[in-house]
Structure formats: C-alpha cells, structure tokens
Write a protein that holds these residues in place. Structure first.
Motif, mmCIF file in Angstrom:
data_model
loop_
_atom_site.group_PDB
_atom_site.id
_atom_site.type_symbol
_atom_site.label_atom_id
_atom_site.label_comp_id
_atom_site.label_asym_id
_atom_site.label_seq_id
_atom_site.Cartn_x
_atom_site.Cartn_y
_atom_site.Cartn_z
ATOM 1 N N UNK A 125 5.606 14.843 -0.953
ATOM 2 C CA UNK A 125 4.639 13.822 -1.385
ATOM 3 C C UNK A 125 5.269 12.433 -1.392
ATOM 4 N N UNK A 126 6.536 12.335 -1.858
ATOM 5 C CA UNK A 126 7.209 11.035 -1.861
ATOM 6 C C UNK A 126 7.486 10.544 -0.444
ATOM 7 N N UNK A 127 7.819 11.471 0.452
ATOM 8 C CA UNK A 127 8.021 11.082 1.848
ATOM 9 C C UNK A 127 6.724 10.534 2.450
ATOM 10 N N UNK A 128 5.623 11.188 2.128
ATOM 11 C CA UNK A 128 4.323 10.715 2.624
ATOM 12 C C UNK A 128 4.004 9.329 2.056
ATOM 13 N N UNK A 129 4.309 9.125 0.775
ATOM 14 C CA UNK A 129 4.075 7.819 0.159
ATOM 15 C C UNK A 129 4.927 6.745 0.822
ATOM 16 N N UNK A 130 6.173 7.061 1.118
ATOM 17 C CA UNK A 130 7.063 6.093 1.767
ATOM 18 C C UNK A 130 6.540 5.708 3.146
ATOM 19 N N UNK A 131 6.077 6.719 3.922
ATOM 20 C CA UNK A 131 5.520 6.418 5.246
ATOM 21 C C UNK A 131 4.257 5.558 5.128
ATOM 22 N N UNK A 133 5.683 -6.817 -3.618
ATOM 23 C CA UNK A 133 5.709 -5.718 -4.601
ATOM 24 C C UNK A 133 5.764 -4.337 -3.957
ATOM 25 N N UNK A 134 5.007 -4.128 -2.867
ATOM 26 C CA UNK A 134 5.030 -2.826 -2.202
ATOM 27 C C UNK A 134 6.411 -2.541 -1.617
ATOM 28 N N UNK A 135 6.992 -3.540 -0.986
ATOM 29 C CA UNK A 135 8.312 -3.348 -0.397
ATOM 30 C C UNK A 135 9.362 -3.120 -1.489
ATOM 31 N N UNK A 136 9.201 -3.820 -2.585
ATOM 32 C CA UNK A 136 10.128 -3.625 -3.700
ATOM 33 C C UNK A 136 10.024 -2.205 -4.261
ATOM 34 N N UNK A 137 8.805 -1.693 -4.416
ATOM 35 C CA UNK A 137 8.616 -0.332 -4.916
ATOM 36 C C UNK A 137 9.226 0.692 -3.957
ATOM 37 N N UNK A 138 9.018 0.461 -2.665
ATOM 38 C CA UNK A 138 9.557 1.412 -1.687
ATOM 39 C C UNK A 138 11.075 1.431 -1.713
ATOM 40 N N UNK A 139 11.683 0.249 -1.791
ATOM 41 C CA UNK A 139 13.144 0.197 -1.745
ATOM 42 C C UNK A 139 13.779 0.623 -3.064
ATOM 43 N N UNK A 140 13.234 0.147 -4.174
ATOM 44 C CA UNK A 140 13.881 0.410 -5.459
ATOM 45 C C UNK A 140 13.542 1.795 -6.012
ATOM 46 N N UNK A 182 8.400 8.879 -10.688
ATOM 47 C CA UNK A 182 7.900 8.134 -9.528
ATOM 48 C C UNK A 182 6.487 8.569 -9.174
ATOM 49 N N UNK A 183 6.208 9.888 -9.323
ATOM 50 C CA UNK A 183 4.856 10.369 -9.043
ATOM 51 C C UNK A 183 3.842 9.670 -9.941
ATOM 52 N N UNK A 184 4.201 9.434 -11.173
ATOM 53 C CA UNK A 184 3.301 8.751 -12.097
ATOM 54 C C UNK A 184 3.328 7.234 -11.886
ATOM 55 N N UNK A 185 4.509 6.672 -11.603
ATOM 56 C CA UNK A 185 4.639 5.224 -11.442
ATOM 57 C C UNK A 185 3.878 4.711 -10.225
ATOM 58 N N UNK A 186 3.844 5.496 -9.161
ATOM 59 C CA UNK A 186 3.228 5.016 -7.923
ATOM 60 C C UNK A 186 1.732 4.761 -8.096
ATOM 61 N N UNK A 187 1.130 5.394 -9.096
ATOM 62 C CA UNK A 187 -0.306 5.214 -9.305
ATOM 63 C C UNK A 187 -0.635 3.767 -9.634
ATOM 64 N N UNK A 188 0.226 3.077 -10.377
ATOM 65 C CA UNK A 188 -0.052 1.675 -10.679
ATOM 66 C C UNK A 188 0.813 0.710 -9.873
#
Length: 765
Positions: A28-34, A115-122, A188-194
C-alpha cells in the motif's frame, strides 16, 4: 476489508500471517509513493502548461494595448474616444487576470507540490529506511538463531551460555526493530489521509479563489461593457448616417464629375505635362508635374511626381506668370497646349499640356487667359423639384405635422427612421406648401399615414434653400461639439442658437421640442436622443460645400442636435447670459474619463491548516482590511456620451467597503466655497456610514462639521447599498464630510448614504 491492524504482540511471534499483513502494508505504501510521484509529475506539467497559457494571454494583451485607432478629421466624439481606449481597457483586464493566474501558480507550488514531495521524501522515505533496518535485523537474528541451534551440546557450558546471551541480544534488537517498523507502518497509513488530502484541499481553494477573482473582474467589466456597447451603438448609427451621405455624394459626382472638381478662390491645382527642351540632337521631352497656381501672386509651383514610380516626389520648381496664351497645333503637333510667359526669366516661354479640353479651359481661365471658362453652378438643395421656403405656410406645415405625429404616432416604432413611399411623401409636401390645399388637418385626416407625414417633414427641412441652422453658423456650431467640456458645449450652442434669424430659431425650437417628446417615449418607439440625432443631424444643419471632409463632420452635427434636444428648455426658453456671450473661451467642466476599472491584484486566500485557530482572535484585535475595488461611474444614457443634462459626470472616488472607520483626511478636495464652512465653529457630530448595512455605526465624534445642503449637477446610479442614486437637480439635506476621501454623506428622500463630492455643488450652510 481494508488492511489488517498490526498488533505489537505479533512482533514477538513473527508468524507467517503477521508477515503477510506487513507485506500488504508495504504494498500500500509503495502504491502511495507511485501515486504521489505521478501526481507531482502531472502537477509540474499543469503548471508549465498554465505558464505557457499565461504567456500567450499576456502577449495577446500586449498586442491589444499597443494598437491605436486612427480617425478621420480633426477631432473625435466622446463615443470614439471611449472606443479608442477600449483596447487598452481589454488589455488591462487580461493582464490583471493573468497576474491572478500567476499568483495562483505560485500558490499551487507552495501549497500542493512542495507538501506532497515533502511527505513522500520524509514519511515514505523514513518508512523505507525502517523497512531496510527491519529486514537487516531479521536476517541477522534468524542467522544467529540457526547457528545457535546447530551448536553441539558437547561444548563447554560457558560457550553455550555466551552463545545464548548473544542470540538474546540480537533477538531483542530484532523485536525492537519489528515494533518500531510496525508502529511506523501504521502511523504513515493514518498520516497519509491528511498529509495527502490537505494539500489537495489547498489546491482547490487556490483554484476556486482564482475563478472567484475572475468572477469579480467580470462584474467590474460588466459596467464597462454596457457603457461601451452604448458607445459602439452610437458610433454604428452615426456611421450608417455618414455612409448614406457619402454614397449620395459619390452618386452625384459620378453623374457630373467635372462639376465637383476641387477648386479654391486662392489657388488652382492639377497635373500638367511640361515640355523640357534639350540641346540638339536630343530634342525635347514631356514631364508630368503636379502644378499649383497661386492666383494673387501669379506663381506656378511644379513638383515632379509619377504614380508608377512608387509615388516618390521628384524635383520642384516655381515660376512667376506674365501671360498665358493658347498654343496652336500649327506650331506644335499636340492638343491642349498653353504657352506661359515667365516674368523672372525674360524671353523664356514655358509650354505645358493639359489633360483634356475641359482641363485646358480650366487652366487658361485660372491663369487669366483669353478664353474664359464657363463653370456650372452647383446647387446645394438636396431635393430638386420642391420649392420649399421658410415662410408662414412652411411654419404652419411644421406645426401641422408635429401635431399629427404627437396625436397619432408618438409611440410608433422607428418613428422618423422608417421612411414613407417617396411618391406619396412628395405629393403630401406639394399639397401642404400650396396655398390652395394647405389647410388639411393632418391630425384628423387619416388618409396620410404617420411615416408619410414624418418623411414629408424631413423632406421639407432638407429642401429649404438654406438649412435651419444656416451655412454661416455651421462651423461655429461644429466647434463646440468637438470640445472636451460638455458644459462649454451647451453654453456655446446656447449662444449660437440666439444668433439665428427669428424664423429659423422659431422652427428649430418647434422641431427640437417635438423631438424631446419623441425621445421621452423611446421605450415604445425605440427612438432615443442619439437615434434622433443621427436622423436629424444632416436635416437641421449641413455645410455649404459638399465634400467627404464635410461629411466626416456629420457625427458632430448629430452631437449638436442631441444637445438641442436634451437642453431644449434651457437653450430656447432662457436667454444666454452676458458673461457666456462675451466669453472668449468656453468654461471648463469636469471631463469624463474612461471608466478604468484598474483593480489592484489582491493576494489569493490560500488554505493554510496551521492558522485554523484564527477564529479565536477577537475581531477588535484583527487588523482592518480595506477593499480596493474602484467604484465606477454611473451608467450613461444612449445620448449622454456626447452631451448630458449638466455635462458629463467625472469619475467617482474609490469607496472602500469595510466596517472600519477611516480617519478624516487633511484635505478633502472640496472647492473654495465649501472650504469656508469647514472652518465654522458650529459643532456637529459626524456619524460615519456602515458600508455593508447602509446604516450608521457608533464612533468617536469627528472633526466639527456644519450641516449643509447640496445640489446634484450630474446623475449617479448607486453601485453599492451604502451609496445614493440621484438625478440632476436632486437636493441633499444634512450633508457632511464623510470619513471616506472624496465622498460626502447626505439625506435624500429619507435615506442617508454616500455621495461623490465631485457630483454635487454646495448650496448653503
């Protein structure tokens, strides 16, 4: 079902099912990153495409702003001035819109892309680092465990105990790594929602704010659009009238071109072929030159010019004429030739050749030759065969026609624009100016329809030997129509009307008063003041010379007639003042400026989750924001583009719409007459307006201001609830200075509101 929760207790069991749950979370995290990578890429493409669009729009706006219309003649009408400025207005609106778009793009980069790039990298990057650490600890733990289990039981006890302790330490590290990894995965699963959705929310907030800015610009543009549509319609109507006059002139010139050759009492112009003699054996040559003969000085100016050689001017020469005689074909085998004796070159004879027999006679007559030329006299009567005179019978016909139109057809659509049958019109006019049959009551006689009567009235006015407003005063009437001051136009025309002969002024008063009644019913008959100006401009006044240049002034004739209609009472019932009559220069008045709605670029309302607690701030503690919308002037009537009841209104001052009371400026811009009451010792409490509700709000007493009255000198239409709408002549009571610069406050018909200070004059204290 969604992802299974990862229990911390399962980290100690490390069962196959636990491992499958971890793989599902990792997938799921890999899919989110893509997804974020793809979204970031598409966002970049969107920004680049929008930048290209913005550049194209700005280039288009620049092209609009740099182009200017040229006009024929020496002046432009108010409508033409507004049309000339329209391209710059369009350019300004486009540039303003693109500034907002550029601001939107910057905000999208800050609120979405970063913000999106920051979330992906951090965050996703941290999860990958934890995953590597977890896999490394897993490999290390199970490898050491296998080594421990493969140890021989025969080894010494200390060795076995040391191996057990080592594996226990590795197991502890593995289990801690497993616990931290599981915690990170679920976090991360919960954080990605917001973390992913919140930037999207900011993105749409920015986009919709941009569209809202465009909507506000469209509202601002709507007022300008309506005013410009009136300008365009007025110009189109005048164009149609001018085109018909030009076509009539073109037709007459085609029928008798020689009659309309341009001549002047001062000089004569045209092409002549000049014989240039050369030394033998070269003989002579004939060169075409454009010649101007100044009659009083008897000087012939010659310029070499050939249209076939790209129209370049050649050498020029001038000679003084002594005598001009005909060159016979006996001495020169060419027709239409003249011998010119030159004063300043004794003994020299210049031989020239005209273009035709008529041209030859024209030149020999102009130069004082012995063969005079018989000129055809032009007639300036537009209609031949009608013996119209400005006598008692004609005036009676005018009154009869007006009474009939007002009794039977004042509401007919297209009144005076729709013409009658030509034969019937001429028959009616012939009857009405004949002593034997002029007693017909057109109001009671329905044998003649309204459009025949209106056409006969126009035909009578156009068939007069001289127009009502006379050839002598024609240029004087045109001059004020070209001036920039509407007040000076009215004053000048007022004076000129009283210079007309008594009968002319009487008939002109009858006609324009009637046209004012027609315009008052324009909602039914569709004939506004501007439309009537187009119809009666060339009917009531026209130049003595029939030229294209004169016809180009037809639009100013229309303006003069519009002023006569709108200001009929003042012009014909009141005698002009002595000061106005003796004035050498027209009085100045506020000039109408183009409604430039130059809205300043305002920052977009960008969604920022970090300041969501701003509502907790007290309204009294928050800074006052001032809206910078520019209040446009009042809407104009169809004819007020060229003249207005009291001149053309100036621009209103900006009206900041906020509940915050602004401090009174040191200089209010009032005239000297108004300034005197500002120094009065009479106290008065100034109650500022609440610009949203239209009511008043409590505040500290302002500077001492004396209540007074004011009179409207321009019409105004309110554009906000806090403003007052009024017509010319409206009287305001309890007028005070407003805290808003350039505005007053007053009471009209029981309502208190804001008044543009340059739209009124102070009456008394």
């Amino acid at each position: 079902m969604g992802l299974h929760p990862l229990e911390f207790s399962e980290c100690y069991l490390d069962s196959p099912g636990f491992r499958e749950k971890i793989k599902a979370h990792e997938a799921e995290l890999d899919k989110t990153s893509r997804f974020i990578k793809e979204l970031y890429k598409d966002g970049k493409n969107l920004i680049n495409a929008t930048k290209q669009l913005s550049l194209a729009q700005k280039k288009f706006a620049q092209c609009l702003g740099e182009f200017k219309f040229e006009y024929i003649g020496d002046a432009k009408t108010d409508d033409e001035k507004c049309i000339d400025e329209s391209l710059q207005e369009f350019s300004s609106f486009l540039r303003n819109l693109e500034d907002q778009r550029e601001l939107m793009m910057r905000n999208i980069t800050e609120t979405l892309m970063k913000p999106l790039e920051k979330f992906r990298k951090e965050q996703l990057g941290a999860a990958k680092a934890e995953r590597k650490r977890y896999e490394k600890e897993t490999e290390k733990y199970y490898s050491s465990l296998e080594k421990l289990l493969n140890m021989s039981a025969k080894k010494k006890e200390p060795q076995l105990q040391e191996a057990d302790v080592s594996v226990d330490v590795i197991r502890q590290h593995f289990q801690e790594s497993s616990l931290e990894y599981v915690c990170k995965l679920q976090e991360i699963q919960e954080r990605k929602k917001f973390e992913c959705v919140e930037p999207m929310l900011a993105f749409f907030q920015t986009v919709f704010t941009f569209y809202h800015q465009g909507y506000e610009l469209a509202i601002d543009f709507d007022h300008y659009k309506k005013a410009l549509q009136i300008n365009i319609q007025n110009t189109r109507n005048r164009f149609e009238g001018t085109r018909s006059e030009v076509n009539e002139l073109l037709k007459r010139i085609k029928e008798s071109p020689l009659e309309y050759r341009q001549t002047s009492p001062i000089s004569s112009e045209g092409y002549l072929y000049i014989q240039e003699k050369r030394p033998p054996p070269f003989g002579s040559s004939w060169v075409k030159r454009y010649c101007t003969f100044v009659k009083e000085q008897k000087i012939l100016h010659m310029i070499t010019f050939d249209q076939r050689s790209v129209g370049k001017l050649g050498e020029s020469d001038s000679v003084t004429l002594k005598a001009c005689i005909r060159k016979t074909t006996d001495t020169l085998d060419r027709r239409f030739c003249l011998d010119i004796e030159i004063t300043d070159r004794p003994g020299m004879v210049l031989t020239v050749q005209a273009l035709s027999e008529h041209d030859y006679r024209f030149w020999i007559h102009a130069m004082g030759g012995k063969e005079p030329m018989q000129y055809l006299n032009r007639t300036h009567s537009r209609e031949r065969g009608i013996d119209a005179q400005l006598d008692d019978m004609g005036i009676s016909f005018v009154k009869n026609s007006i009474n009939a139109v007002e009794a039977r057809g004042i509401n007919d659509q297209g009144l005076y624009r729709v013409g009658g049958v030509s034969s019937k019109v001429q028959k009616l006019l012939s009857l009405m100016i004949d002593e034997k049959s002029c007693d017909i009551d057109l109001a009671a006689n329905e044998d003649w329809d309204v459009k025949t009567i209106t056409s006969a009235l126009k035909l009578y006015l156009r068939s007069l030997p001289e127009p009502l407003m006379t050839y002598e005063l024609y240029k004087e009437f045109i001059v004020p129509a070209k001036s920039r001051s509407p007040e000076s136009r009215v004053q000048a025309i007022h004076c000129l009307v009283h210079k007309l002969p008594e009968k002319n002024r009487l008939v002109l008063s009858l006609v324009t008063k009637h046209l004012a009644n027609v315009a008052a019913n324009s909602k039914q008959n569709l004939m506004t003041v501007a439309n009537l100006g187009v119809v009666f401009g060339p009917t009531l006044m026209r130049p003595q010379e029939e030229t294209v240049a004169a016809i180009m002034d037809l639009k100013f004739q229309n303006i003069v007639v519009e002023i006569l209609i709108e200001q009929h009472t003042k012009i014909f019932e009141d005698a002009p003042s002595i000061s106005a009559t003796l004035a050498t220069t027209p009085l100045s008045a506020p000039t109408r400026q183009s409604k430039k709605l130059s809205r300043q670029s305002r920052p977009l309302a960008v969604y920022n989750p970090q300041v969501l607690d701003i509502q907790a701030v007290s309204p009294s503690e928050s800074p006052a924001l001032v809206n910078d919308e520019t209040s446009a002037g009042s809407n104009e009537s169809v004819s007020s583009q060229s003249s207005n009841a009291s001149g053309t209104p100036p621009e209103k001052s900006k009206n900041p719409h906020s509940n915050v009371t602004m401090s009174l400026p040191e200089s209010t811009g009032l005239c000297a007459a108004t300034a005197s009451w500002m120094n009065s010792d009479s106290p008065a409490t100034h109650t500022p307006m609440n610009l949203e509700t239209g009511g008043t709000e409590k505040s500290k007493p302002a500077e001492s201001v004396t209540f007074m009255k004011a009179k409207a000198v321009y019409p105004c239409e309110a554009e906000h609830d806090s403003e007052l709408s009024f017509q010319v002549g409206a009287i305001f009571h309890d007028v005070t200075l407003s805290r808003e610069p350039g505005w007053l406050e007053g009471v009209l018909e029981g309502k208190r509101g804001l008044i543009p200070e340059n739209y009124v004059e102070i009456l008394y204290l």
